[in-house]
Enzyme design. Structure first.
Site, PDB file in Angstrom:
ATOM      1  N   ALA A 125       0.855  -1.188   0.000  1.00 51.80           N
ATOM      2  CA  ALA A 125       0.000   0.000   0.000  1.00 51.80           C
ATOM      3  C   ALA A 125       0.887   1.233   0.000  1.00 51.80           C
ATOM      4  O   ALA A 125       2.092   1.156   0.275  1.00 51.80           O
ATOM      5  CB  ALA A 125      -0.922   0.015   1.213  1.00 51.80           C
ATOM      6  N   LYS A 126       0.313   2.367  -0.332  1.00 49.13           N
ATOM      7  CA  LYS A 126       1.018   3.643  -0.254  1.00 49.13           C
ATOM      8  C   LYS A 126      -0.023   4.742  -0.264  1.00 49.13           C
ATOM      9  O   LYS A 126      -1.120   4.587  -0.802  1.00 49.13           O
ATOM     10  CB  LYS A 126       1.951   3.824  -1.454  1.00 49.13           C
ATOM     11  CG  LYS A 126       3.157   4.713  -1.157  1.00 49.13           C
ATOM     12  CD  LYS A 126       4.200   3.954  -0.340  1.00 49.13           C
ATOM     13  CE  LYS A 126       5.504   4.720  -0.265  1.00 49.13           C
ATOM     14  NZ  LYS A 126       6.541   3.934   0.426  1.00 49.13           N
ATOM     15  N   GLY A 127       0.327   5.881   0.304  1.00 45.11           N
ATOM     16  CA  GLY A 127      -0.619   6.985   0.319  1.00 45.11           C
ATOM     17  C   GLY A 127       0.041   8.269   0.730  1.00 45.11           C
ATOM     18  O   GLY A 127       1.249   8.329   0.958  1.00 45.11           O
ATOM     19  N   ASP A 166       7.028   8.122   5.750  1.00 43.26           N
ATOM     20  CA  ASP A 166       7.582   8.235   4.408  1.00 43.26           C
ATOM     21  C   ASP A 166       8.049   9.676   4.249  1.00 43.26           C
ATOM     22  O   ASP A 166       8.173  10.402   5.240  1.00 43.26           O
ATOM     23  CB  ASP A 166       6.534   7.847   3.365  1.00 43.26           C
ATOM     24  CG  ASP A 166       7.138   7.370   2.057  1.00 43.26           C
ATOM     25  OD1 ASP A 166       7.884   8.150   1.438  1.00 43.26           O
ATOM     26  OD2 ASP A 166       6.867   6.229   1.648  1.00 43.26           O
TER      27      ASP A 166
END
Length: 440
Positions: A125-127, A166
């Site tokens: 996942a990433k956001g 991040d």
């Protein structure tokens, strides 16, 4: 909005624009190219390849923020969830003006491969939020983080999707997310995020883990090629958490770190730099520049010049797309170990392969971060704290095990390290999908 179907130029390094200029290939384009190449290598069934070319879901939210002066700004946030066949989604949250949907999808795909190559029970996942964190006061950053948490609360959770720090976020932001999520759930749930401060359930050793894993992979690969670390010169582009920790570990283990850099440029000494005397970026921003000014006897170099130094090992640990088709022919290192995510473009990778320069891919090299995040998650759900020594020991074991699995793949298939890593990852994911089947 459907995933972009735009096709990059045949070189794979860039895309043409209407005015004739060139843009770097996007993370999504690169991730799909790498998927195609690995799928062809393994002769994976098209149904698996097509499934993995797209995310499971992408959540887009509107995040209002009351500024310190009472005005209100509205930001856009995303959470892309790629594949969860092996476990909950896992990946970072970034605050950056360049965040967009396709970037999040591409980076989520990379997280899927990274977790699989490390054999972790997670998917990718990433956001993030489209915002420059430098434009936020600390109070505004907290309010924005907490409101974003509320907007995506339904799609995250310790058994659903576990965010981590991040670009533009940190352990404090993770603590705010944990608190906001826990308040709404009515109980303290530290496992909803990783990368938290240890005082609220974070793991010792998490921040330095990506750099430590880069050093471990460098050490193992140098040994494989019969190159003792004591006889190895290393250049590290970027002296942030990854670059600094990698440089310090390699120096500790006997390698000679001859160059490093920050955003303003680098410093070079063929006899070796005292890397322990240079603060990392998070300790002191632009510390390499300050160190160079304090030591005028050392050679000042640009970031581009650092990449082209005649060294044994090059560690690009700053940003992506720094080794391209334009400079790949000038790289003189024998081994490139990717500390940053995506520092070598698709086209540059082909050039380096043709020139016999080995590239250890990011999905293995900097996977120490997600691996210690896994350790943190285990500690949170079991409510038992590990010592720093145990974290380092467990990380050493996991990285060496993953490296050996990759080595066997490279030797058995006679492929590059990158192709081998994607083959390991994709074979594990495809096997899981085949075992679970497709819901009617």
């Amino acid at each position: 909005m459907e995933p972009s179907d735009s096709t990059p130029e045949e070189s794979g390094a860039s895309r043409g624009t209407p005015d004739g200029s060139v843009e770097p290939e996007t993370a999504l384009e690169t991730a799909r190219r790498q998927l195609d190449r690995a799928a062809a290598l393994l002769d994976v069934e098209p149904r698996f390849r097509d499934r993995l070319a797209h995310p499971a879901t992408v959540t887009e939210v509107t995040v209002p923020l009351e500024r310190d002066d009472g005005s209100v700004d509205v930001f856009t946030g995303y959470r892309a969830q790629h594949d969860s066949v092996r476990g909950p989604y896992k990946g970072g949250l970034r605050f950056h003006p360049g965040v967009d949907r396709d970037e999040c999808v591409g980076l989520a795909m990379w997280m899927t491969w990274k977790c699989a190559v490390m054999d972790l029970p997670f998917g990718g996942a990433k956001g993030g939020i489209v915002v420059d964190p430098k434009d936020l006061s600390e109070d505004e950053r907290e309010r924005l983080t907490r409101r974003f948490t509320q907007e995506i609360r339904e799609v995250i959770g310790p058994t659903k999707d576990i965010p981590a720090p991040d670009m533009g976020t940190d352990s404090q932001a993770m603590a705010w997310i944990m608190d906001a999520y826990s308040m709404q759930e009515g109980e303290t749930i530290p496992g909803v995020v990783t990368g938290k401060p240890p005082v609220v359930g974070g793991s010792y050793g998490r921040e330095g883990a990506p750099g430590r894993s880069v050093a471990i992979v460098t050490r193992e690969t140098c040994q494989y090629y019969d190159r003792p670390l004591e006889d190895t010169t290393v250049a590290v582009q970027g002296f942030g958490s990854v670059g600094a920790n990698a440089a310090r570990r390699l120096d500790e283990w006997g390698a000679t770190v001859v160059a490093t850099s920050d955003v303003n440029g680098g410093v070079y000494d063929p006899d070796g730099l005292p890397v322990d005397d240079i603060p990392a970026h998070d300790e002191e921003p632009e510390a390499v520049t300050a160190f160079a000014e304090e030591h005028p006897e050392l050679n000042r170099i640009s970031n581009d010049e650092l990449l082209e130094l005649d060294v044994d090992v090059l560690v690009p640990a700053a940003v992506g797309n720094v080794i391209t088709a334009d400079n790949a022919d000038a790289i003189r290192a024998d081994l490139v170990v990717e500390g940053a995510n995506g520092p070598v473009t698709f086209a540059a990778d082909a050039i380096l392969e043709e020139r016999g320069i080995e590239v250890l891919p990011d999905i293995l090299a900097n996977a120490g971060g997600v691996t210690v995040s896994y350790f943190e998650w285990l500690q949170d759900i079991s409510r038992r704290k590990w010592s720093l020594e145990r974290v380092h020991e467990e990380l050493e074991t996991e990285m060496v095990t993953a490296w050996n699995a990759l080595r066997e793949e490279v030797e058995d298939r006679d492929v590059t390290w990158r192709d081998g890593a994607y083959a390991v990852a994709l074979s594990r994911i495809a096997e899981a999908h085949d075992s679970r089947g497709l819901w009617p």
